[in-house]
Design a protein around this motif. Structure first.
Motif, PDB file in Angstrom:
ATOM      1  N   GLN A  69      10.604   2.958   4.510  1.00  0.00           N
ATOM      2  CA  GLN A  69      10.027   1.925   5.385  1.00  0.00           C
ATOM      3  C   GLN A  69      11.039   0.878   5.829  1.00  0.00           C
ATOM      4  N   TYR A  94       3.533  -1.447   5.009  1.00  0.00           N
ATOM      5  CA  TYR A  94       2.892  -0.205   5.458  1.00  0.00           C
ATOM      6  C   TYR A  94       1.377  -0.367   5.385  1.00  0.00           C
ATOM      7  N   PRO A  95       0.750  -0.999   6.396  1.00  0.00           N
ATOM      8  CA  PRO A  95      -0.699  -1.270   6.381  1.00  0.00           C
ATOM      9  C   PRO A  95      -1.580  -0.049   6.116  1.00  0.00           C
ATOM     10  N   PRO A  96      -1.214   1.169   6.575  1.00  0.00           N
ATOM     11  CA  PRO A  96      -2.079   2.326   6.300  1.00  0.00           C
ATOM     12  C   PRO A  96      -2.290   2.613   4.817  1.00  0.00           C
ATOM     13  N   VAL A  97      -1.462   1.998   3.961  1.00  0.00           N
ATOM     14  CA  VAL A  97      -1.625   2.242   2.527  1.00  0.00           C
ATOM     15  C   VAL A  97      -2.982   1.744   2.028  1.00  0.00           C
ATOM     16  N   SER A 150      -5.988   2.012   3.595  1.00  0.00           N
ATOM     17  CA  SER A 150      -6.981   3.070   3.784  1.00  0.00           C
ATOM     18  C   SER A 150      -6.718   4.225   2.823  1.00  0.00           C
ATOM     19  N   HIS A 151      -5.452   4.495   2.563  1.00  0.00           N
ATOM     20  CA  HIS A 151      -5.098   5.526   1.587  1.00  0.00           C
ATOM     21  C   HIS A 151      -5.628   5.162   0.201  1.00  0.00           C
TER      22      HIS A 151
END
Length: 201
Positions: free
Chosen positions: A78, A185-188, A190-191
């Motif tokens: 990242q 890493y904002p998608p983490v 939802s993960h």
């Protein structure tokens, strides 16, 4: 050479030297008046290079070794090669700032150890793999279960204030680890939420 191993090696070497040399310990430990009066801002980082004893050092470095390597790869992807170093140093500073601000005028207060930054590493890892199994004092448990127990224990002990452990730094380090990872890493998020819906004990 992995940055995790460099941090680990430097911390071990400096800690061993400081345990046998009082001047080195005094020059590196977090002592609020030295920052407030002498502008020795390096202490907001160097306090994480010294430890109270071998057990204190061992616990932090084992945790860093196992979880730091995973987080180093994540932050390298990242932020580039030195992403993990940036994250770790930030963890040292952020986790100790509330303690420093609270004790700015207290010449009797001192704090040391990498626990705040190590907590940041651990909680960043939990976002990525909440159900992975970790060993805590020979007891296997999912990382997310440990996170809940660790947070509850740290809050309880911080309120009691009857030991010499800086539980506040643990909590702020954990919060920083979560916040920084989400920021990078904002998608983490939802993960992580998706993983929580699929428990694996």
């Amino acid at each position: 050479m992995p940055i995790t191993l460099i941090i680990l090696a430097v911390t071990c070497i400096v800690s061993f030297i400081a345990l046998g040399n009082r001047k080195v310990m005094d020059d590196l430990i977090l002592w609020p008046p030295a920052i407030a009066r002498r502008k020795e801002y390096h202490r907001l980082v160097t306090y994480g290079l010294v430890h109270a004893d071998f057990g204190h050092l061992l616990f932090n470095m084992i945790t860093l070794f196992f979880f730091g390597r995973v987080m180093e790869r994540f932050y390298a992807s990242q932020l580039g090669t030195f992403g993990f170093a940036l994250f770790y140093i930030g963890g040292l500073v952020v986790s100790i700032l509330p303690t420093y601000l609270k004790n700015r005028g207290n010449p009797g207060y001192r704090s040391l150890g990498a626990s705040g930054a190590v907590s940041a590493v651990l909680f960043g890892y939990i976002l990525l793999a909440p159900w992975s199994r970790i060993i805590v004092f020979v007891v296997p448990m999912p990382a997310i279960v440990y996170a809940v127990l660790y947070t509850g224990y740290s809050i309880y002990m911080d309120r009691r204030g009857q030991d010499n452990v800086n539980h506040s730094a643990h909590l702020w380090g954990a919060a920083y680890g979560v916040a920084f990872t989400l920021l990078v890493y904002p998608p983490v998020l939802s993960h992580f939420l998706g993983e929580l819906l699929q428990p694996r004990f």
